[in-house]
Write an enzyme that holds these catalytic residues in place. Sequence first.
Site, PDB file in Angstrom:
ATOM      1  N   ASP A   1       2.324   6.455  -6.591  1.00  0.00           N
ATOM      2  CA  ASP A   1       2.803   5.659  -5.639  1.00  0.00           C
ATOM      3  C   ASP A   1       1.780   4.833  -4.993  1.00  0.00           C
ATOM      4  OD1 ASP A   1       6.052   4.818  -4.550  1.00  0.00           O
ATOM      5  OD2 ASP A   1       4.630   4.815  -3.188  1.00  0.00           O
TER       6      ASP A   1
ATOM      7  N   ASN B   1       1.386  -6.538   1.182  1.00  0.00           N
ATOM      8  CA  ASN B   1       2.017  -7.720   1.102  1.00  0.00           C
ATOM      9  C   ASN B   1       2.400  -8.358   2.437  1.00  0.00           C
ATOM     10  OD1 ASN B   1       2.787  -7.902  -1.518  1.00  0.00           O
ATOM     11  ND2 ASN B   1       4.550  -6.258  -1.499  1.00  0.00           N
TER      12      ASN B   1
ATOM     13  N   HIS C   1       2.229 -11.824  -1.148  1.00  0.00           N
ATOM     14  CA  HIS C   1       2.714 -11.220  -2.403  1.00  0.00           C
ATOM     15  C   HIS C   1       1.601 -11.486  -3.480  1.00  0.00           C
ATOM     16  CE1 HIS C   1       6.605  -9.858  -0.974  1.00  0.00           C
ATOM     17  NE2 HIS C   1       6.614 -10.891  -0.220  1.00  0.00           N
TER      18      HIS C   1
ATOM     19  N   ASP D   1       0.498  -8.523  -6.021  1.00  0.00           N
ATOM     20  CA  ASP D   1       0.382  -8.495  -7.480  1.00  0.00           C
ATOM     21  C   ASP D   1      -0.764  -8.157  -8.019  1.00  0.00           C
ATOM     22  OD1 ASP D   1       2.994  -9.196  -7.299  1.00  0.00           O
ATOM     23  OD2 ASP D   1       2.717 -11.216  -7.856  1.00  0.00           O
TER      24      ASP D   1
ATOM     25  N   GLU E   1       5.900  -0.401  -6.822  1.00  0.00           N
ATOM     26  CA  GLU E   1       4.691   0.142  -6.692  1.00  0.00           C
ATOM     27  C   GLU E   1       4.514   1.521  -7.300  1.00  0.00           C
ATOM     28  OE1 GLU E   1       6.513   0.652  -2.554  1.00  0.00           O
ATOM     29  OE2 GLU E   1       6.495  -0.729  -4.153  1.00  0.00           O
TER      30      GLU E   1
END
Length: 305
Positions: A182, A190, A195, A199, A225
């Site tokens: 994780d 973010n 964002h 990504d 994630e």
Amino acid sequence: MELPSSDELARHLMALHEDSPAPTALFDQDDVLRYANPAFCQAFDTRPDGRTRWIDLMRANLAKGCGNVVSSNDQETWLAAAASRRGKQAFRSFEADLRDGRWIWMSETTHANGWMLCSACDITALKVDDRALRQERDKALRAAQSDPLTGISNRRHVMQQLEQQVAALNQSATSLALALLDLDHFKAINDSFGHDAGDAVIRDFSRLLQQSSRRGDGCGRIGGEEFMLVMGDVDEAQAHSILERLHASVSQSRPLADHPERGYTYSVGLALARPGESVAQLCKRADLALYEAKAEGRDRCCQSP
């Protein structure tokens, strides 16, 4: 009549491969090209040197405009998707277009020791009336197995691989390790950088996760994630070695072009499978270990007892 010796049979087999117009290649357990006949070398503009891995060969072909035709505009995602399906079955076959205009049927046979035989035959002259339909079917299958952002396996595909590994573990004396991973403080990335930056981090981690794992390992994105790594036929030390290789790569990575000083970290929960254990039980133990890693400060790996 006296049967030929093993050495004589091997010589005949090698001579036939060398003369055959069918591209043939042999990759070792690390996916390094160990043998390729002249037809394969010509089709993929390569030669065995004991160092070239399959993904490096494919990436070089893309740069030179030879080898496979790639319909996707995102070549790295295409590569990740192709790698996520490679070596996960003892045998598979599929159609492929080559840049030289040929249409081939490629088969991959993977031995239990990890070595893979790749063999192709030219099917350009076969009836093509239903080819477009088959290509759409294959494209739909790839989409159903791949995460659209990263190209690696999606949750469904990697869970299928885990279920297969657990079934194999319960039927034979093998071993299995499961890691849940994780990204740490992903929301902050973010919120701070947008964002697109998030990504970019997800794609970077997916790429490094796939590079650090072995060809037969299953790796996939199972949530925003969250990731899963399924490592078959490993002991505790080997599982930690794979995870340490990933950690070394991530610690040096700086995927944000506008913020080259910014890296990222992740947490890991590791569980070694027990004979007779279900998929749900194994996942639960890995999840509890991941929770422990987060509670202890993140950027670390905790193992289930």
